[in-house]
Scaffold this motif. Structure first.
Motif, short mmCIF file in Angstrom:
data_model
loop_
_atom_site.label_atom_id
_atom_site.label_comp_id
_atom_site.label_asym_id
_atom_site.label_seq_id
_atom_site.Cartn_x
_atom_site.Cartn_y
_atom_site.Cartn_z
N ASP A 1 2.69 -2.24 3.36
CA ASP A 1 1.84 -1.75 2.26
C ASP A 1 2.59 -1.58 0.95
OD1 ASP A 1 -0.47 -1.77 3.82
OD2 ASP A 1 -0.19 0.30 4.47
N ILE B 1 -3.40 -9.08 2.04
CA ILE B 1 -4.23 -7.96 1.61
C ILE B 1 -4.08 -7.81 0.10
CG2 ILE B 1 -4.71 -5.49 1.87
CD1 ILE B 1 -5.11 -7.16 4.45
N GLN C 1 -8.97 -8.49 2.84
CA GLN C 1 -8.03 -9.41 3.46
C GLN C 1 -8.50 -10.81 3.08
OE1 GLN C 1 -6.99 -8.97 7.64
NE2 GLN C 1 -7.28 -11.17 7.89
N GLU D 1 -6.15 1.62 -2.80
CA GLU D 1 -6.67 0.37 -3.36
C GLU D 1 -5.66 -0.22 -4.35
OE1 GLU D 1 -9.51 -2.66 -4.18
OE2 GLU D 1 -9.57 -1.15 -2.62
N ILE E 1 -11.77 -4.60 4.21
CA ILE E 1 -11.05 -3.89 5.27
C ILE E 1 -10.80 -2.45 4.84
CG2 ILE E 1 -9.90 -5.97 6.13
CD1 ILE E 1 -7.34 -4.87 4.71
N GLN E 2 -10.53 -1.63 5.81
CA GLN E 2 -10.11 -0.25 5.56
C GLN E 2 -8.63 -0.18 5.90
OE1 GLN E 2 -12.20 2.02 4.22
NE2 GLN E 2 -13.72 0.37 4.22
N GLY E 3 -7.85 0.33 4.99
CA GLY E 3 -6.42 0.43 5.23
C GLY E 3 -5.91 1.80 4.84
N ALA E 4 -4.67 2.06 5.23
CA ALA E 4 -4.04 3.34 4.92
C ALA E 4 -3.55 3.38 3.47
CB ALA E 4 -2.88 3.58 5.86
N MET F 1 -10.28 -2.59 -0.37
CA MET F 1 -9.28 -3.61 -0.15
C MET F 1 -9.93 -4.77 0.58
SD MET F 1 -6.31 -2.38 -1.19
CE MET F 1 -4.83 -2.48 -0.26
#
Length: 112
Positions: free
Chosen positions: A46, A12, A3, A72, A66-69, A1
């Protein structure tokens, strides 16, 4: 992902989407053009949403990994649409040169 930040706002989106958007921004800069684009994105919870942008040669767009919960964000149709616009801008365009115009206007086959 990734930003993406543009015009003081961030959103995002998927990596491939962001990369295609950056390619289009670069192509528009090189061609001195502008475009209105629709970009799939994620909202603060999200959930899928979209962002509409007007981009041009002076657009300053930044994309940060970025790292997200959330998983993708993938939208192959959006990536293809952005890539298609960028490719269209990068194709060579035929342009008449002054030499060609002189030959056209001075052709012995023309009766004046």
């Amino acid at each position: 992902m990734k930003q993406v930040t543009y015009a003081g706002t961030s959103f995002i989106t998927g990596t491939a989407i962001a990369d295609s958007l950056l390619s289009l921004v670069a192509a528009l800069g090189a061609s001195n053009g502008s475009a209105s684009v629709h970009v799939p994105a994620l909202d603060a919870e999200d959930r899928p949403t979209s962002v509409d942008l007007v981009i041009g040669p002076a657009s300053e767009v930044v994309a940060i990994e970025i790292q997200g919960a959330a998983p993708e964000l993938i939208d192959e149709a959006a990536v293809e649409a952005l890539d298609h616009q960028a490719r269209a801008l990068m194709r060579p365009q035929a342009v008449a040169s002054s030499h060609d115009m002189d030959r056209i206007w001075t052709s012995p086959d023309l009766e004046v």
